[in-house]
Motif scaffolding. Structure first.
Motif, PDB file in Angstrom:
ATOM      1  N   GLY A 130       6.297   0.927  -6.983  1.00 25.83           N
ATOM      2  CA  GLY A 130       7.557   1.251  -6.335  1.00 25.83           C
ATOM      3  C   GLY A 130       7.243   2.109  -5.120  1.00 25.83           C
ATOM      4  N   ARG A 131       8.107   3.064  -4.856  1.00 20.43           N
ATOM      5  CA  ARG A 131       7.836   3.985  -3.753  1.00 20.43           C
ATOM      6  C   ARG A 131       8.301   5.371  -4.156  1.00 20.43           C
ATOM      7  N   GLY A 132       7.466   6.021  -4.990  1.00 21.66           N
ATOM      8  CA  GLY A 132       7.774   7.381  -5.421  1.00 21.66           C
ATOM      9  C   GLY A 132       9.114   7.457  -6.128  1.00 21.66           C
ATOM     10  N   VAL A 133       9.908   8.437  -5.746  1.00 18.57           N
ATOM     11  CA  VAL A 133      11.219   8.626  -6.366  1.00 18.57           C
ATOM     12  C   VAL A 133      12.296   7.794  -5.678  1.00 18.57           C
ATOM     13  N   GLU A 134      11.934   7.124  -4.580  1.00 19.73           N
ATOM     14  CA  GLU A 134      12.887   6.288  -3.860  1.00 19.73           C
ATOM     15  C   GLU A 134      13.191   5.032  -4.676  1.00 19.73           C
ATOM     16  N   VAL A 135      14.465   4.724  -4.841  1.00 19.20           N
ATOM     17  CA  VAL A 135      14.877   3.510  -5.547  1.00 19.20           C
ATOM     18  C   VAL A 135      14.965   2.390  -4.518  1.00 19.20           C
ATOM     19  N   LEU A 136      14.098   1.395  -4.677  1.00 18.14           N
ATOM     20  CA  LEU A 136      14.024   0.314  -3.705  1.00 18.14           C
ATOM     21  C   LEU A 136      15.005  -0.811  -4.027  1.00 18.14           C
ATOM     22  N   SER A 137      15.525  -1.420  -2.979  1.00 23.69           N
ATOM     23  CA  SER A 137      16.315  -2.640  -3.141  1.00 23.69           C
ATOM     24  C   SER A 137      15.339  -3.804  -3.307  1.00 23.69           C
ATOM     25  N   GLN A 138      15.849  -4.931  -3.704  1.00 24.93           N
ATOM     26  CA  GLN A 138      15.016  -6.118  -3.858  1.00 24.93           C
ATOM     27  C   GLN A 138      14.363  -6.478  -2.516  1.00 24.93           C
ATOM     28  N   THR A 139      15.107  -6.394  -1.444  1.00 26.96           N
ATOM     29  CA  THR A 139      14.594  -6.710  -0.103  1.00 26.96           C
ATOM     30  C   THR A 139      13.476  -5.760   0.292  1.00 26.96           C
ATOM     31  N   ASP A 140      13.662  -4.457   0.054  1.00 29.23           N
ATOM     32  CA  ASP A 140      12.624  -3.473   0.393  1.00 29.23           C
ATOM     33  C   ASP A 140      11.360  -3.684  -0.432  1.00 29.23           C
ATOM     34  N   ALA A 141      11.519  -4.002  -1.704  1.00 30.29           N
ATOM     35  CA  ALA A 141      10.355  -4.252  -2.557  1.00 30.29           C
ATOM     36  C   ALA A 141       9.598  -5.491  -2.087  1.00 30.29           C
ATOM     37  N   LYS A 142      10.316  -6.529  -1.675  1.00 23.89           N
ATOM     38  CA  LYS A 142       9.653  -7.752  -1.186  1.00 23.89           C
ATOM     39  C   LYS A 142       8.802  -7.466   0.047  1.00 23.89           C
ATOM     40  N   LYS A 143       9.240  -6.517   0.864  1.00 26.75           N
ATOM     41  CA  LYS A 143       8.465  -6.151   2.063  1.00 26.75           C
ATOM     42  C   LYS A 143       7.127  -5.515   1.696  1.00 26.75           C
ATOM     43  N   LEU A 144       7.017  -4.965   0.489  1.00 24.90           N
ATOM     44  CA  LEU A 144       5.771  -4.304   0.065  1.00 24.90           C
ATOM     45  C   LEU A 144       4.763  -5.267  -0.559  1.00 24.90           C
ATOM     46  N   ILE A 145       5.160  -6.503  -0.842  1.00 27.65           N
ATOM     47  CA  ILE A 145       4.256  -7.442  -1.510  1.00 27.65           C
ATOM     48  C   ILE A 145       2.949  -7.597  -0.740  1.00 27.65           C
ATOM     49  N   ASP A 146       3.032  -7.838   0.572  1.00 30.43           N
ATOM     50  CA  ASP A 146       1.827  -8.042   1.374  1.00 30.43           C
ATOM     51  C   ASP A 146       1.071  -6.750   1.646  1.00 30.43           C
ATOM     52  N   HIS A 147       1.644  -5.605   1.257  1.00 33.22           N
ATOM     53  CA  HIS A 147       1.004  -4.304   1.483  1.00 33.22           C
ATOM     54  C   HIS A 147       0.539  -3.678   0.170  1.00 33.22           C
ATOM     55  N   THR A 148       0.381  -4.522  -0.857  1.00 29.48           N
ATOM     56  CA  THR A 148       0.008  -4.033  -2.183  1.00 29.48           C
ATOM     57  C   THR A 148      -1.062  -4.939  -2.781  1.00 29.48           C
ATOM     58  N   GLU A 149      -2.105  -4.324  -3.307  1.00 29.77           N
ATOM     59  CA  GLU A 149      -3.135  -5.059  -4.060  1.00 29.77           C
ATOM     60  C   GLU A 149      -3.328  -4.353  -5.394  1.00 29.77           C
ATOM     61  N   PHE A 150      -3.359  -5.131  -6.469  1.00 30.09           N
ATOM     62  CA  PHE A 150      -3.588  -4.604  -7.803  1.00 30.09           C
ATOM     63  C   PHE A 150      -4.925  -5.093  -8.325  1.00 30.09           C
ATOM     64  N   SER A 151      -5.607  -4.241  -9.084  1.00 33.61           N
ATOM     65  CA  SER A 151      -6.772  -4.691  -9.851  1.00 33.61           C
ATOM     66  C   SER A 151      -6.749  -3.955 -11.189  1.00 33.61           C
ATOM     67  N   LEU A 152      -7.275  -4.630 -12.189  1.00 26.68           N
ATOM     68  CA  LEU A 152      -7.292  -4.074 -13.531  1.00 26.68           C
ATOM     69  C   LEU A 152      -8.629  -4.428 -14.160  1.00 26.68           C
ATOM     70  N   THR A 153      -9.341  -3.408 -14.639  1.00 25.77           N
ATOM     71  CA  THR A 153     -10.635  -3.652 -15.276  1.00 25.77           C
ATOM     72  C   THR A 153     -10.612  -3.122 -16.704  1.00 25.77           C
ATOM     73  N   LEU A 154     -11.288  -3.852 -17.545  1.00 17.78           N
ATOM     74  CA  LEU A 154     -11.482  -3.487 -18.942  1.00 17.78           C
ATOM     75  C   LEU A 154     -12.969  -3.275 -19.104  1.00 17.78           C
ATOM     76  N   GLY A 155     -13.379  -2.002 -19.261  1.00 18.42           N
ATOM     77  CA  GLY A 155     -14.811  -1.708 -19.260  1.00 18.42           C
ATOM     78  C   GLY A 155     -15.377  -2.080 -17.905  1.00 18.42           C
ATOM     79  N   ASP A 156     -16.338  -3.012 -17.884  1.00 14.03           N
ATOM     80  CA  ASP A 156     -16.926  -3.476 -16.623  1.00 14.03           C
ATOM     81  C   ASP A 156     -16.360  -4.812 -16.164  1.00 14.03           C
ATOM     82  N   ASP A 157     -15.395  -5.361 -16.895  1.00 11.36           N
ATOM     83  CA  ASP A 157     -14.871  -6.691 -16.597  1.00 11.36           C
ATOM     84  C   ASP A 157     -13.564  -6.622 -15.817  1.00 11.36           C
ATOM     85  N   LEU A 158     -13.560  -7.270 -14.655  1.00 10.16           N
ATOM     86  CA  LEU A 158     -12.350  -7.378 -13.849  1.00 10.16           C
ATOM     87  C   LEU A 158     -11.448  -8.421 -14.496  1.00 10.16           C
ATOM     88  N   LEU A 159     -10.212  -8.038 -14.799  1.00  9.42           N
ATOM     89  CA  LEU A 159      -9.273  -8.957 -15.444  1.00  9.42           C
ATOM     90  C   LEU A 159      -8.593  -9.830 -14.399  1.00  9.42           C
TER      91      LEU A 159
END
Length: 152
Positions: free
Chosen positions: A61-90
């Protein structure tokens, strides 16, 4: 006569509860923000062993700011997620999208497969990379305990 009926009713309630994911830590989908510690501090979380594993939902999200659906969609291209379990990238299950999370507004979300794990303790590390004007990283380390179905 009453005792067998009460036992049968309890068994039915348990079966229905498990089937409907009414018991905590039993559902297939788990939100990573529920697992992560406050202020990005290391945390611990318990999940029940589940055939087929779990789905971990990473979100931004964006801290304590409550985002609208439109504002959240604008962040899709500015967000990358990664998740690892031990040494394995999921692996992510899907592309990033947006979802409304309770009363906290809209967030960028992406689902990851947490494989079926045997009973034990694991380290799960989630990283959210902020791209563009808000460059930075948020890293959360979770000590994940997988417990058996019968443990309390």
């Amino acid at each position: 006569m009453k005792k067998p009926i009460i036992c049968l009713l309890l068994v039915i309630v348990l079966i229905l509860g498990i089937g409907c994911d009414l018991f905590p830590y039993m559902g297939k989908e788990v939100y990573f923000y529920e697992m992560a510690g406050e202020n990005n501090d290391p945390s611990s979380y318990r999940l029940k062993h589940r055939d087929g594993g779990h789905v971990i939902v990473m979100s931004r999200g964006r801290g304590v700011e409550v985002l609208s659906q439109t504002d959240a969609k604008k962040l899709i291209d500015h967000t990358e997620f990664s998740l690892t379990l031990g040494d394995d990238l999921l692996d992510p299950i899907n592309d990033k999208t947006v979802d409304e999370l309770g009363n906290t507004g809209w967030h960028v979300v992406q689902n990851f497969t947490l494989p079926e794990l045997s009973v034990g303790t694991y380290t799960l590390i989630g990283v959210t990379e902020f791209l563009g004007e808000e460059e930075g990283l948020r890293t959360n380390e979770v000590t994940l305990e997988i417990s058996s179905f019968l443990s309390f």
